[in-house]
Enzyme design. Structure first.
Site, PDB file in Angstrom:
ATOM      1  N   GLY A   1       0.988  -0.977  -0.055  1.00 40.12           N
ATOM      2  CA  GLY A   1      -0.362  -0.261  -0.043  1.00 40.12           C
ATOM      3  C   GLY A   1       1.153   1.484  -0.401  1.00 40.12           C
TER       4      GLY A   1
ATOM      5  CG  ASP B   1      -1.174   3.455   2.868  1.00 37.48           C
ATOM      6  OD1 ASP B   1      -1.029   2.560   2.638  1.00 37.48           O
ATOM      7  OD2 ASP B   1      -2.460   2.675   4.156  1.00 37.48           O
TER       8      ASP B   1
END
Length: 290
Positions: free
Chosen positions: A113, A115
Site C-alpha cells: 500500500g 500509504d
C-alpha cells in the site's frame, strides 16, 4: 510550491492544502458516506480556489498541482473524476505518475500500500536512521526501515473497529463496541473486557513487534506512530518516540518533492554528459522556408 495532497484510505479521505510549502489546513471525510462525492468536491474546490493564479495567465490557471496516494481503487477513481470535473485538473498518483519515494526491500513493491511506503519515507526523511513506523487505522501496519533508508516490510493486523466487528459477528452474544482507552486492564463486565482485550492487544502488538525489529537491527530504532486510532494509545506506549497526525498527507508532499529533485538531478546529469561528449539535443525541423 502549492499542492493539494490527498490520502485515500480504506475508511477516510484526507485532503491537505499546502501553500508555498506551508500547511494551510488538513480535513478528512468518511469515504463511504452518501454525500462523500459532493462534500469532497466542495472541499477540493475550496482548496483549489485558495491556490494563487499563475502570474500573467490569461486562462486563470492556478499555480498548483494535486498529488494523490490511494489504497482504495473506487474512491481513487472518484477523486480523479472530481478533480477533472470540478477543477479541470489531472491528478498525479503515487506509484503511477510519481515513483515510490523510498528504496523497497520487499518481494513485490507494487503490492505494498502506498500509504505504508509514504509513511516510511516521511519518517526516514526526518530521522535519517532506522525507524519503526506504525499506522493505526482501518488496519494496523507496523513497518521497518533500515539505517540506509530501505523499506524492509512489516506486519498487518486488524484495526480496532475490525477487531470489534470480528468479535461481534463471530459470536452469538458479544455486542458490537467502540474501542476506547480503558481505565483498568481488568474488565468487570463483557463490554469492558472486550474493550481491554482489543486495546491491550494493540499495545502489546506494537511493543512486541518493535522489540523484534530491534533484535533484528541490533539496536533500538526510533518509533513513529500515526493514524486516527493512535490517539487512544498515547500514554500507554512509553517506548514510542513520536506521535504524528496525518503522516501520510505530509509524506505525499515529501514524495513529490523527492520526485522533482530526482528529475532535476537527471536533467543536470544529462546536460553534463552532452557537454562532455560534445552532443547537443537535435533541433526540431520547422516548416520549409518560402
Amino acid at each position: 510550491m502549492n499542492l493539494i495532497a490527498i490520502d485515500i484510505g480504506n475508511t477516510m479521505i484526507t485532503v491537505g492544502l499546502f501553500l508555498d510549502d506551508t500547511k494551510a489546513w488538513i480535513e478528512s471525510i468518511p469515504g463511504a458516506a452518501e454525500d462523500a462525492p459532493e462534500h469532497l468536491g466542495d472541499l477540493l474546490a475550496r482548496a483549489w480556489e485558495q491556490i494563487p493564479l499563475v502570474a500573467g495567465s490569461t486562462e486563470h490557471k492556478r499555480d498548483g498541482l494535486i498529488v494523490v496516494s490511494s489504497v482504495h481503487e473506487a474512491w481513487g477513481r472518484m477523486v480523479e473524476d472530481l478533480c477533472r470535473g470540478r477543477l479541470g485538473e489531472s491528478i498525479r498518483l503515487i506509484g503511477r505518475d510519481v515513483p515510490l519515494p523510498i528504496e523497497m526491500g520487499v518481494d513485490e513493491p507494487a503490492a505494498v500500500g502506498t500509504d505504508r511506503v509514504i509513511n516510511a519515507a516521511a519518517a526516514f526523511a526526518v530521522i535519517e536512521d532506522a525507524c519503526v513506523v506504525a499506522d493505526f487505522g482501518t488496519a494496523v501496519t507496523i513497518d521497518l526501515v533500515d539505517e540506509n533508508g530501505v523499506f524492509l516490510g512489516g506486519v498487518i493486523a486488524p484495526g480496532f473497529a475490525m477487531g470489534a466487528g470480528a468479535l461481534h459477528h463471530g459470536t452469538s452474544k458479544l455486542p458490537l463496541i467502540e474501542v476506547t482507552t480503558p481505565t483498568d486492564p481488568v474488565g468487570v463486565d463483557t463490554v469492558k473486557a472486550m474493550n481491554a482485550g482489543l486495546f491491550y492487544s494493540a499495545v502489546g502488538l506494537l511493543r512486541t513487534i518493535t522489540e523484534l525489529y530491534a533484535e533484528q537491527l541490533g539496536r533500538w530504532p526510533q518509533t513513529v506512530v500515526t493514524g486516527g486510532a493512535s490517539r487512544l494509545l498515547k500514554g500507554h506506549c512509553d517506548f514510542v518516540d513520536s506521535w504524528v497526525d496525518n503522516l501520510t498527507v505530509m509524506g505525499i508532499v515529501i514524495a513529490y518533492k523527492k520526485h522533482l529533485a530526482t528529475q532535476a538531478e537527471l536533467l543536470e546529469l544529462d546536460a553534463k554528459n552532452r557537454v562532455s561528449t560534445g552532443k547537443q539535443k537535435p533541433k526540431k525541423s520547422g516548416p520549409p522556408l518560402n
